[in-house]
Enzyme design. Structure first.
Site, PDB file in Angstrom:
ATOM      1  N   ASP A  28       0.846  -1.189   0.000  1.00  0.00           N
ATOM      2  CA  ASP A  28       0.000   0.000   0.000  1.00  0.00           C
ATOM      3  C   ASP A  28       0.885   1.244   0.000  1.00  0.00           C
ATOM      4  O   ASP A  28       1.900   1.285   0.695  1.00  0.00           O
ATOM      5  CB  ASP A  28      -0.902  -0.013   1.238  1.00  0.00           C
ATOM      6  CG  ASP A  28      -2.024   1.004   1.153  1.00  0.00           C
ATOM      7  OD1 ASP A  28      -1.734   2.219   1.210  1.00  0.00           O
ATOM      8  OD2 ASP A  28      -3.185   0.590   1.040  1.00  0.00           O
ATOM      9  N   ASN A  83     -13.337  -2.978   1.834  1.00  0.00           N
ATOM     10  CA  ASN A  83     -14.355  -1.933   1.810  1.00  0.00           C
ATOM     11  C   ASN A  83     -15.221  -2.175   0.580  1.00  0.00           C
ATOM     12  O   ASN A  83     -14.703  -2.313  -0.525  1.00  0.00           O
ATOM     13  CB  ASN A  83     -13.709  -0.549   1.724  1.00  0.00           C
ATOM     14  CG  ASN A  83     -12.796  -0.278   2.903  1.00  0.00           C
ATOM     15  OD1 ASN A  83     -13.104  -0.633   4.023  1.00  0.00           O
ATOM     16  ND2 ASN A  83     -11.665   0.338   2.644  1.00  0.00           N
ATOM     17  N   GLY A  89     -15.937   3.381   2.203  1.00  0.00           N
ATOM     18  CA  GLY A  89     -14.566   3.830   2.026  1.00  0.00           C
ATOM     19  C   GLY A  89     -13.839   3.233   0.836  1.00  0.00           C
ATOM     20  O   GLY A  89     -12.635   3.416   0.699  1.00  0.00           O
ATOM     21  N   THR A  91     -12.373   3.380  -2.483  1.00  0.00           N
ATOM     22  CA  THR A  91     -12.028   4.481  -3.389  1.00  0.00           C
ATOM     23  C   THR A  91     -11.608   3.997  -4.769  1.00  0.00           C
ATOM     24  O   THR A  91     -11.658   4.762  -5.724  1.00  0.00           O
ATOM     25  CB  THR A  91     -10.905   5.354  -2.796  1.00  0.00           C
ATOM     26  OG1 THR A  91      -9.770   4.539  -2.536  1.00  0.00           O
ATOM     27  CG2 THR A  91     -11.370   6.033  -1.514  1.00  0.00           C
ATOM     28  N   HIS A  94     -12.265  -1.731  -7.720  1.00  0.00           N
ATOM     29  CA  HIS A  94     -11.711  -3.029  -8.133  1.00  0.00           C
ATOM     30  C   HIS A  94     -11.541  -3.796  -6.827  1.00  0.00           C
ATOM     31  O   HIS A  94     -10.883  -3.303  -5.914  1.00  0.00           O
ATOM     32  CB  HIS A  94     -10.360  -2.827  -8.830  1.00  0.00           C
ATOM     33  CG  HIS A  94      -9.747  -4.083  -9.385  1.00  0.00           C
ATOM     34  ND1 HIS A  94      -9.426  -4.195 -10.719  1.00  0.00           N
ATOM     35  CD2 HIS A  94      -9.389  -5.253  -8.804  1.00  0.00           C
ATOM     36  CE1 HIS A  94      -8.881  -5.394 -10.926  1.00  0.00           C
ATOM     37  NE2 HIS A  94      -8.848  -6.049  -9.774  1.00  0.00           N
ATOM     38  N   HIS A  96     -10.515  -5.545  -3.715  1.00  0.00           N
ATOM     39  CA  HIS A  96      -9.189  -5.679  -3.108  1.00  0.00           C
ATOM     40  C   HIS A  96      -9.310  -5.896  -1.608  1.00  0.00           C
ATOM     41  O   HIS A  96     -10.279  -5.483  -0.981  1.00  0.00           O
ATOM     42  CB  HIS A  96      -8.303  -4.465  -3.413  1.00  0.00           C
ATOM     43  CG  HIS A  96      -8.837  -3.157  -2.933  1.00  0.00           C
ATOM     44  ND1 HIS A  96      -9.870  -2.484  -3.549  1.00  0.00           N
ATOM     45  CD2 HIS A  96      -8.469  -2.384  -1.883  1.00  0.00           C
ATOM     46  CE1 HIS A  96     -10.113  -1.346  -2.918  1.00  0.00           C
ATOM     47  NE2 HIS A  96      -9.279  -1.270  -1.887  1.00  0.00           N
TER      48      HIS A  96
END
Length: 110
Positions: A28, A83, A89, A91, A94, A96
């Site tokens: 990340d 999420n 949340g 954003t 796709h 993940h």
């Protein structure tokens, strides 16, 4: 094309921690713990709401591989977060999974 599809295709740089024919895992860019990586299916699935019988094999494979990837990153205790939708949340649309560890996280999720 979505951000994570671009990362999977190598058009946007990332720090890869694992890749096979079905999934891609990378660090990340804004980690919240010493170990924080994302695992994504190589097939574009918008969110958990887009999982169905034909593509659920990607999710199964992700959860089969997370322990191996986590161990390769030096952790055996970790939290997995997903999420689903913008109010939750999400954003990048796709599917993940965030894998977070390397420190005591405690019981509280929020």
């Amino acid at each position: 094309m979505c951000l994570f599809c671009e990362i999977i295709n190598g058009n946007i740089p990332s720090t890869k921690v694992f890749e096979d024919e079905m999934i891609y895992a990378f660090k990340d860019i804004n980690p919240v713990a010493p170990v924080h990586f994302l695992v994504v299916p190589k097939e574009h699935i918008d969110s958990v709401n887009g999982i169905h019988a034909e593509n659920s094999k990607y999710v199964s494979h992700i959860f089969e591989k997370i322990p191996e990837i986590a161990k390769s990153q030096g952790i055996e205790s970790y939290r997995i977060i997903n999420n689903c939708g913008s109010d939750a949340g999400q954003t990048v649309m796709h599917l993940h999974f965030h894998v977070i560890g390397g420190t005591e996280l405690g019981e509280k999720i929020l």
